[in-house]
Design a protein around this motif. Structure first.
Motif, mmCIF file in Angstrom:
data_model
loop_
_atom_site.group_PDB
_atom_site.id
_atom_site.type_symbol
_atom_site.label_atom_id
_atom_site.label_comp_id
_atom_site.label_asym_id
_atom_site.label_seq_id
_atom_site.Cartn_x
_atom_site.Cartn_y
_atom_site.Cartn_z
ATOM 1 N N SER A 145 0.819 -1.220 0.000
ATOM 2 C CA SER A 145 0.000 0.000 0.000
ATOM 3 C C SER A 145 0.850 1.267 0.000
ATOM 4 C CB SER A 145 -0.929 0.015 1.214
ATOM 5 O OG SER A 145 -0.167 -0.017 2.412
ATOM 6 N N GLN A 146 2.132 1.127 0.241
ATOM 7 C CA GLN A 146 3.027 2.276 0.233
ATOM 8 C C GLN A 146 3.710 2.478 -1.118
ATOM 9 O OE1 GLN A 146 5.212 1.012 3.834
ATOM 10 N NE2 GLN A 146 4.449 2.882 4.814
ATOM 11 N N THR A 147 3.336 1.677 -2.100
ATOM 12 C CA THR A 147 3.772 1.934 -3.469
ATOM 13 C C THR A 147 3.179 3.261 -3.907
ATOM 14 O OG1 THR A 147 4.004 -0.396 -4.070
ATOM 15 C CG2 THR A 147 3.571 1.167 -5.853
ATOM 16 N N SER A 148 4.050 4.198 -4.284
ATOM 17 C CA SER A 148 3.579 5.554 -4.555
ATOM 18 C C SER A 148 4.738 6.381 -5.089
ATOM 19 C CB SER A 148 3.042 6.182 -3.259
ATOM 20 O OG SER A 148 2.458 7.447 -3.504
ATOM 21 N N VAL A 149 4.419 7.623 -5.427
ATOM 22 C CA VAL A 149 5.450 8.610 -5.723
ATOM 23 C C VAL A 149 5.517 9.556 -4.541
ATOM 24 C CG1 VAL A 149 6.281 10.368 -7.301
ATOM 25 C CG2 VAL A 149 4.994 8.414 -8.188
ATOM 26 N N TYR A 150 6.718 9.752 -4.035
ATOM 27 C CA TYR A 150 6.913 10.564 -2.840
ATOM 28 C C TYR A 150 7.604 11.870 -3.211
ATOM 29 C CZ TYR A 150 5.595 6.443 -0.241
ATOM 30 O OH TYR A 150 4.890 5.379 0.260
ATOM 31 N N PHE A 151 7.041 12.971 -2.702
ATOM 32 C CA PHE A 151 7.607 14.289 -2.966
ATOM 33 C C PHE A 151 8.004 14.953 -1.661
ATOM 34 C CE2 PHE A 151 7.150 14.955 -7.423
ATOM 35 C CZ PHE A 151 6.091 14.148 -7.800
ATOM 36 N N CYS A 152 9.195 15.500 -1.691
ATOM 37 C CA CYS A 152 9.672 16.334 -0.609
ATOM 38 C C CYS A 152 9.506 17.794 -1.033
ATOM 39 C CB CYS A 152 11.140 16.022 -0.325
ATOM 40 S SG CYS A 152 11.864 16.965 1.011
ATOM 41 N N ALA A 153 9.204 18.656 -0.086
ATOM 42 C CA ALA A 153 9.063 20.075 -0.387
ATOM 43 C C ALA A 153 9.593 20.890 0.771
ATOM 44 C CB ALA A 153 7.588 20.422 -0.650
#
Lengths: 116, 115
Positions: free
Chosen positions: A84-92
């Motif tokens: 369920s943690q398959t995703s695209v992660y963005f830092c800002a």
């Protein structure tokens, strides 16, 4: 030029493994954020920090942790990766988000994580 | 709680046609509102923001948005679409937490521009 960089850009891992996504910014911003992007959900806030030693949970923080030991870095750790943690992660990052001086977010290019 | 709703997950226009991307917000106090754009395989970048000054806000690349309190809307427009405008667009609202703001994003609208 100042920037915000994420690594790795792509990672495949197995269920149950610990994964750390790095985020490094040279803007000298106090405020840093981690979001995940999923189809149909837009960006959802995972964790955020308003300065060194400060960390806060966002709306989808279960299974994730962050630490802030300096201004430049906010690594995101998945303690035991799940599909369920398959995703695209963005830092800002942002210089200021006070109510009287709302600023903009500066985003990294994202880290695509696949958990098999 | 403050939130945003973007109407239409996909919008398709012809090159040269008007672009209209819809965003409605819910907020108990006057909000700060933002539009961000995400080009393929890139992070988000700010297009424009409303922070209670002028209600018509102009941004980069010819985009503008109008804050309408009576309609709780902040729709994004561009008079004439270019192929390079094909991207995903996110509306966002700031939410106060402990005296600080953090941004809450809508689900996004993918804009396709065809010849």
């Amino acid at each position: 030029d100042a920037e915000i960089t994420q690594s790795p850009r792509h990672k495949i891992t197995e269920t149950g493994r610990q994964v750390t996504l790095a985020c490094h910014q040279t803007w000298n911003h106090n405020n840093m954020f981690w979001y995940r992007q999923d189809l149909g959900h837009g960006l959802r806030l995972i964790h955020y920090s308003y300065g060194v030693q400060d960390t806060n949970k966002g709306e989808v923080s279960d299974g994730y942790s962050v630490s802030r030991s300096n201004t430049e870095d906010l690594p995101l750790t998945l303690e035991s990766a799940a599909s369920s943690q398959t995703s695209v992660y963005f830092c800002a990052s942002s210089p200021s988000l006070k109510l009287q001086n709302t600023g903009e977010l500066f985003f990294g290019e994202g880290s695509r994580l696949t958990v098999l | 709680a403050q939130s945003v709703t973007q109407l239409g997950s996909h919008v398709s226009v012809s090159e040269g046609a008007l672009v209209l991307l819809r965003c409605n917000y819910s907020s108990s106090v006057p909000p700060y509102l933002f539009w961000y754009v995400q080009y393929p395989n890139q992070g988000l970048q700010l297009l424009l923001k409303y922070t209670s000054a002028a209600t018509l806000v102009k941004g980069i690349n010819g985009f503008e948005a109008e804050f309408k309190k009576s309609e709780t809307s902040f729709h994004l427009t561009k008079p004439s679409a270019h192929m390079s405008d094909a991207a995903e667009y996110f509306c966002a609202v700031s939410r106060a937490s402990g005296g600080y703001n953090k941004l809450i994003f809508g689900a996004g609208t993918r804009l396709a521009v065809h010849p």
